[in-house]
Write a protein that holds these residues in place. Structure first.
Motif, PDB file in Angstrom:
ATOM      1  N   ALA A   7      30.080  93.485  20.735  1.00 18.73           N
ATOM      2  CA  ALA A   7      30.938  94.381  19.738  1.00 18.73           C
ATOM      3  C   ALA A   7      32.309  94.248  20.376  1.00 18.73           C
ATOM      4  O   ALA A   7      33.239  94.003  19.481  1.00 18.73           O
ATOM      5  CB  ALA A   7      30.459  95.864  19.816  1.00 18.73           C
ATOM      6  N   LYS A   8      32.340  94.170  21.718  1.00 17.33           N
ATOM      7  CA  LYS A   8      33.827  94.001  22.355  1.00 17.33           C
ATOM      8  C   LYS A   8      34.294  92.874  21.985  1.00 17.33           C
ATOM      9  O   LYS A   8      35.649  92.556  21.680  1.00 17.33           O
ATOM     10  CB  LYS A   8      33.497  93.956  23.851  1.00 17.33           C
ATOM     11  N   LEU A   9      33.467  91.646  21.857  1.00 22.45           N
ATOM     12  CA  LEU A   9      34.029  90.485  21.253  1.00 22.45           C
ATOM     13  C   LEU A   9      34.673  90.274  19.940  1.00 22.45           C
ATOM     14  O   LEU A   9      35.791  89.731  19.625  1.00 22.45           O
ATOM     15  CB  LEU A   9      32.967  89.209  21.359  1.00 22.45           C
ATOM     16  N   LEU A  10      33.948  91.221  19.104  1.00 25.62           N
ATOM     17  CA  LEU A  10      34.518  91.423  17.603  1.00 25.62           C
ATOM     18  C   LEU A  10      35.647  92.442  17.508  1.00 25.62           C
ATOM     19  O   LEU A  10      35.885  92.885  16.579  1.00 25.62           O
ATOM     20  CB  LEU A  10      33.324  91.470  16.635  1.00 25.62           C
TER      21      LEU A  10
END
Ligand SMILES: [Zn+2]
Length: 87
Positions: A7-10
């Motif tokens: 999620a953090k990557l996106l």
């Protein structure tokens, strides 16, 4: 942990919700209904839904209540007319 990472990557926010009774409560009226495999039936209001879809609405609504994120789209939307889910 993996979901948080992805999620953090996106740039997507991750929220945590107490899952108790999310699959047994009616997303229409909150009554404890009957879940039979993939289908959910509420004896109180007659709401019929795919069990996973019903639980998803409950989780989304808890998110609104728990975090008071009234700006979230789901908090403004309606759970009265969920679309049929694929079995
Ligand atoms: Zn109901």
């Amino acid at each position: 942990m993996f979901i948080e990472y992805k999620a953090k990557l996106l740039g997507v926010e991750v929220a945590y919700v107490d899952p108790a009774y999310t699959s047994q409560s009616c997303s229409g009226c909150g009554h404890i209904g009957k879940r039979d495999k993939k289908s959910f039936n509420c004896s109180e209001c007659g709401h019929v839904d795919h069990a996973e879809s019903n639980a998803g609405f409950n989780i989304a609504m808890r998110l609104c209540i728990d975090q008071l994120h009234t700006d979230r789209d789901v908090c403004k939307g309606s759970t009265d007319t969920p679309k049929p889910a694929m079995a």
